[in-house]
Write a protein that holds these residues in place. Structure first.
Motif, PDB file in Angstrom:
ATOM      1  N   MET A   1       0.629  -1.074  -0.138  1.00  0.00           N
ATOM      2  CA  MET A   1       0.076   0.012   0.048  1.00  0.00           C
ATOM      3  C   MET A   1       0.925   1.143   0.053  1.00  0.00           C
ATOM      4  O   MET A   1       1.666   1.198   0.720  1.00  0.00           O
ATOM      5  CB  MET A   1      -1.115  -0.027   1.065  1.00  0.00           C
ATOM      6  N   THR A   2       0.393   1.944  -0.744  1.00  0.00           N
ATOM      7  CA  THR A   2       1.227   3.588  -0.989  1.00  0.00           C
ATOM      8  C   THR A   2       0.863   4.329   0.574  1.00  0.00           C
ATOM      9  O   THR A   2      -0.148   4.116   1.142  1.00  0.00           O
ATOM     10  CB  THR A   2       0.986   4.248  -2.211  1.00  0.00           C
ATOM     11  N   ASP A   3       1.728   5.470   0.519  1.00  0.00           N
ATOM     12  CA  ASP A   3       1.366   6.419   1.746  1.00  0.00           C
ATOM     13  C   ASP A   3      -0.328   6.872   1.287  1.00  0.00           C
ATOM     14  O   ASP A   3      -0.720   7.486   2.446  1.00  0.00           O
ATOM     15  CB  ASP A   3       2.361   7.512   1.422  1.00  0.00           C
ATOM     16  N   SER A   4      -0.696   6.997   0.194  1.00  0.00           N
ATOM     17  CA  SER A   4      -1.747   7.608  -0.020  1.00  0.00           C
ATOM     18  C   SER A   4      -3.185   6.591  -0.020  1.00  0.00           C
ATOM     19  O   SER A   4      -4.224   7.013  -0.436  1.00  0.00           O
ATOM     20  CB  SER A   4      -1.936   8.462  -1.357  1.00  0.00           C
ATOM     21  N   GLU A   6      -3.107   3.746  -1.916  1.00  0.00           N
ATOM     22  CA  GLU A   6      -3.714   2.973  -3.169  1.00  0.00           C
ATOM     23  C   GLU A   6      -2.792   1.794  -2.915  1.00  0.00           C
ATOM     24  O   GLU A   6      -1.799   1.451  -2.222  1.00  0.00           O
ATOM     25  CB  GLU A   6      -2.845   3.694  -4.272  1.00  0.00           C
ATOM     26  N   ARG A   7      -3.174   0.761  -3.720  1.00  0.00           N
ATOM     27  CA  ARG A   7      -2.790  -0.762  -3.483  1.00  0.00           C
ATOM     28  C   ARG A   7      -2.168  -1.142  -4.634  1.00  0.00           C
ATOM     29  O   ARG A   7      -2.388  -0.928  -5.716  1.00  0.00           O
ATOM     30  CB  ARG A   7      -4.077  -1.709  -3.166  1.00  0.00           C
ATOM     31  N   ILE A   8      -0.970  -1.870  -4.537  1.00  0.00           N
ATOM     32  CA  ILE A   8      -0.210  -2.259  -5.731  1.00  0.00           C
ATOM     33  C   ILE A   8       0.066  -3.816  -5.288  1.00  0.00           C
ATOM     34  O   ILE A   8       0.488  -4.250  -4.268  1.00  0.00           O
ATOM     35  CB  ILE A   8       1.186  -1.767  -5.567  1.00  0.00           C
ATOM     36  N   ALA A  46      -7.149   3.833  -5.371  1.00  0.00           N
ATOM     37  CA  ALA A  46      -6.629   3.167  -6.971  1.00  0.00           C
ATOM     38  C   ALA A  46      -5.977   1.846  -6.562  1.00  0.00           C
ATOM     39  O   ALA A  46      -5.464   1.677  -5.316  1.00  0.00           O
ATOM     40  CB  ALA A  46      -5.916   3.853  -7.658  1.00  0.00           C
ATOM     41  N   VAL A  47      -6.268   0.735  -7.403  1.00  0.00           N
ATOM     42  CA  VAL A  47      -5.635  -0.417  -7.197  1.00  0.00           C
ATOM     43  C   VAL A  47      -4.738  -0.811  -8.599  1.00  0.00           C
ATOM     44  O   VAL A  47      -5.313  -0.569  -9.387  1.00  0.00           O
ATOM     45  CB  VAL A  47      -6.767  -1.812  -7.185  1.00  0.00           C
ATOM     46  N   TYR A  48      -3.616  -1.125  -8.440  1.00  0.00           N
ATOM     47  CA  TYR A  48      -2.701  -1.346  -9.507  1.00  0.00           C
ATOM     48  C   TYR A  48      -2.323  -2.653  -9.477  1.00  0.00           C
ATOM     49  O   TYR A  48      -1.668  -3.134  -8.302  1.00  0.00           O
ATOM     50  CB  TYR A  48      -1.381  -0.539  -9.390  1.00  0.00           C
TER      51      TYR A  48
END
Length: 95
Positions: A1-4, A6-8, A46-48
């Motif tokens: 997970m990013t700081d904002s 969002e999932r990767i 968002a999901v990447y």
């Protein structure tokens, strides 16, 4: 997970699978469901889903691109429908 938020998701795919594309639409489902806030005005992050492939994505002749970015697009207008789901395919071998 990013700081904002969002999932990767990283996927490494060594061998070709007949229903690869179908399966890759189910992978982001879990972080989407777990990351949504309940109630009125659901706000999703968002999901990447980044897939590293050791084979070609299709039988069509290669266009020289090693990366394919797939998203939700309005087929009538060609405009981006949602910027919340990103499917990115990276081909790492010369197949």
């Amino acid at each position: 997970m990013t700081d904002s938020g969002e999932r990767i998701i990283m996927v490494i795919q060594k061998g070709f699978q007949v229903n690869l594309k179908d399966g890759h639409f189910t992978i982001p489902r879990f972080p989407i469901r777990s990351g949504q806030k309940r109630g009125i005005g659901i706000s999703l992050k968002a999901v990447y889903c980044i897939s590293v492939l050791d084979f070609r994505l299709s039988d069509k002749p290669e266009d020289g691109n090693f990366a394919h970015r797939v998203g939700l697009v309005n087929r009538l207008t060609g405009e981006l429908f949602s910027n919340k789901l990103h499917l990115i395919y990276l081909k790492v071998s010369d197949c």
